[in-house]
Design an enzyme around this catalytic site. Structure first.
Site, PDB file in Angstrom:
ATOM      1  N   ASN A  21       0.943  -1.165  -0.069  1.00  0.00           N
ATOM      2  CA  ASN A  21      -0.108   0.014   0.071  1.00  0.00           C
ATOM      3  C   ASN A  21       0.850   1.232   0.003  1.00  0.00           C
ATOM      4  O   ASN A  21       1.769   1.384  -0.892  1.00  0.00           O
ATOM      5  CB  ASN A  21      -1.056  -0.107   1.143  1.00  0.00           C
ATOM      6  N   ASP A  22       0.689   2.217   0.989  1.00  0.00           N
ATOM      7  CA  ASP A  22       1.268   3.607   0.710  1.00  0.00           C
ATOM      8  C   ASP A  22       2.743   3.516   0.394  1.00  0.00           C
ATOM      9  O   ASP A  22       3.507   2.811   0.846  1.00  0.00           O
ATOM     10  CB  ASP A  22       1.220   4.180   2.108  1.00  0.00           C
ATOM     11  N   TRP A  46      -3.127  -7.295   2.955  1.00  0.00           N
ATOM     12  CA  TRP A  46      -2.793  -6.558   4.123  1.00  0.00           C
ATOM     13  C   TRP A  46      -2.430  -7.428   5.108  1.00  0.00           C
ATOM     14  O   TRP A  46      -3.173  -8.205   5.532  1.00  0.00           O
ATOM     15  CB  TRP A  46      -3.978  -5.166   4.289  1.00  0.00           C
TER      16      TRP A  46
HETATM   17  C1  FRU Z   1      -2.889   4.593   4.971  1.00  0.00           C
HETATM   18  C2  FRU Z   1      -2.742   3.725   6.006  1.00  0.00           C
HETATM   19  C3  FRU Z   1      -1.812   4.446   7.041  1.00  0.00           C
HETATM   20  C4  FRU Z   1      -1.037   3.319   7.883  1.00  0.00           C
HETATM   21  C5  FRU Z   1      -0.786   2.319   6.842  1.00  0.00           C
HETATM   22  C6  FRU Z   1      -0.918   0.856   7.378  1.00  0.00           C
HETATM   23  O1  FRU Z   1      -3.406   3.785   3.854  1.00  0.00           O
HETATM   24  O2  FRU Z   1      -3.703   3.174   6.735  1.00  0.00           O
HETATM   25  O3  FRU Z   1      -2.454   5.374   7.937  1.00  0.00           O
HETATM   26  O4  FRU Z   1       0.099   3.966   8.286  1.00  0.00           O
HETATM   27  O5  FRU Z   1      -1.972   2.396   5.691  1.00  0.00           O
HETATM   28  O6  FRU Z   1      -0.503   0.074   6.287  1.00  0.00           O
END
Ligand code: FRU
Length: 484
Positions: A21-22, A46
């Site tokens: 993800n991010d 995830w």
């Molecule tokens: C955003 C988020 C962040 C967190 C991360 C966990 O997509 O929820 O706030 O740090 O992903 O993977």
């Protein structure tokens, strides 16, 4: 490869395998752009968050590196930032300087915890980000008693001679400062009643200064993620334009002004690169090309999620005030292959302008739509962008079909909505297509729409005038290819 993995993009960053993800820790250091990312290497959903890691010299060709940060006894490694400590202000990196990574330590839940307990941690590297050492004094910033306290963005603020940290405090961001990067003091918070909110925490803040194009002025931009109720239901990225004095961010606009960085469904957790050299001077931005309501269900093979194409941000005056504009990075030009030029002039209803372009391609147009007309761009048989002029206004409709028989995906992925583009005027359009995405930049990049596409194969793509007429002032297709 293509047959089993038809959606693996050719130009967008993806993890080698597993879940992403991010973007995290985006920093330029010693000739390399670093891209870390939220990573679960053991599964395509995830899970325990690591920081995956890659480097590039051109923002488009990435070399995967070993995982930068892995969960330890303190917890998982949630999102955060990296920045150079060239002057060894922390005393951790020695006289040659090094990199700092601030991340959120997400500890194990105990009974009664609604979320993973969060605090801010620090790691550092003295070998160009190849190996990372945890700071022995972690957490460098303990939790002040909040459920949501995460995603630190840290940068050196020259005028105040302090490091600044912006971090999520529930539905606000907190601003902290520190002279040595280790001892942090709370300064202020921003967000109550400002911009867009939903029932969940803001996420992934970014704060940076940017020149106002064509003037001697500058402004500060604060970016934050909205988890579920962005411009369209789902995750999205908003920004504020304002001033920052080293302790406090003040919004230039009224509190109810909502500015979206992207109007698509799949542009989240965006971050800008730190420490891009002054002679380059660009503010480079990257977003995660997905959306939480269906991110864990997208139909890819042994990997899940891609990043957007890196883009530059500029701040320009418009009739509505200062607005960010985006453009694909110029490095893309090295991969553009012979263009197909479209005939200019008036084009009437029913005319097919182009079809069957390569799976990675770029369409650039400049056009003027007549009242009552519609131009339809279908990157696949299952999605289209319709640019229209109706009742004296320009608009863009985005439609996406596609069901895969998985409830969360089928419920949230399809869409059909519109974006108002204001008074009629000549429009520029830059569309970047890759195997699972379409990124549309309109009006010199003032409006962006990033959409995932899991379409038919082979693709049925077309560009056609559906109604009325338009004047094409300029238009061409470029194929994007990695081979010479
Ligand atoms: C955003 C988020 C962040 C967190 C991360 C966990 O997509 O929820 O706030 O740090 O992903 O993977």
């Amino acid at each position: 490869m293509t047959k089993q993995d038809p959606y693996r993009p050719l130009f967008h960053f993806t993890p080698p395998f597993g879940w992403m993800n991010d973007p995290n820790g985006l920093v330029y250091h010693r000739g390399e752009f670093h891209l870390c990312y939220q990573y679960h290497p053991m599964d395509t959903v995830w899970g325990p968050m690591h920081w995956g890691h890659a480097v590039s010299r051109d923002l488009l060709s990435w070399e995967h590196l070993p995982i930068a940060l892995a969960p330890d006894a303190a917890g998982m490694c949630f999102s955060g930032t990296a920045t150079a400590d060239a002057a060894n202000r922390t005393g951790l990196v020695g006289p040659e300087g090094g990199l700092l990574a601030y991340y959120t330590i997400a500890a194990e839940k105990s009974e009664g915890d609604r979320d993973f307990p969060q605090s801010q941690g620090l790691a550092y590297s003295i070998d160009g980000g190849r190996r990372w050492q945890r700071y022995a004094g972690n957490p460098v910033l303990p939790n002040p008693g909040l459920q949501d306290f995460r995603d630190p963005k840290v940068f050196w603020h020259e005028p105040s001679q302090h490091w600044i940290m912006v971090v999520t405090l529930g539905q606000k961001v907190g601003i902290y400062r520190s002279a040595d990067g280790l001892d942090w003091r709370f300064c202020s918070e921003f967000g109550e009643g400002e911009g867009a909110h939903d029932h969940l925490a803001w996420e992934c803040p970014d704060l940076f200064e940017i020149p106002v194009a064509g003037s001697d002025e500058s402004r500060w931009i604060l970016i934050v993620g909205i988890q579920r109720q962005a411009y369209v239901p789902g995750s999205g990225t908003q920004y504020f334009v304002g001033r920052f004095d080293g302790e406090r961010f003040v919004n230039d606009n009224t509190a109810d002004t909502v500015l979206w960085l992207d109007y698509g469904r799949d542009y989240y957790a965006s971050q800008t690169w730190a420490d891009v050299p002054a002679e380059d001077g660009r503010r480079l931005v990257l977003g995660w090309m997905s959306c939480w309501p269906y991110a864990n269900q997208t139909p890819t093979a042994n990997w899940r999620s891609a990043m957007s194409l890196p883009q530059t941000l500029t701040l320009k005056a418009t009739d509505q005030g200062l607005r960010l504009h985006r453009a694909f990075v110029a490095e893309l030009e090295a991969f553009e292959r012979p263009e197909r030029v479209l005939a200019c002039g008036e084009v009437g209803a029913g005319e097919l302008l182009a079809a069957d372009w390569p799976e990675a391609a770029r369409l650039q147009l400049a056009l003027e739509l007549a009242e009552g007309s519609e131009l339809r761009i279908s990157p696949t048989g299952e999605a289209d962008f319709i640019l229209f002029r109706r009742d004296g206004r320009l608009g863009l409709r985005s439609r996406r079909r596609g069901r895969i028989g998985v409830a969360e995906f089928d419920e949230h992925y399809p869409h059909d909505y519109e974006l108002d583009l204001g008074a009629p005027r000549p429009l520029s359009l830059d569309l970047l297509l890759d195997r699972c995405s379409a990124e549309l930049l309109l009006d010199d990049g003032r409006y962006g729409m990033t959409q995932l596409l899991f379409g038919d194969s082979p693709r049925r793509c077309r560009l056609a005038v559906e109604r009325g007429s338009l004047v094409l002032e300029q238009g061409h297709w470029l194929g994007l290819s990695r081979s010479a």
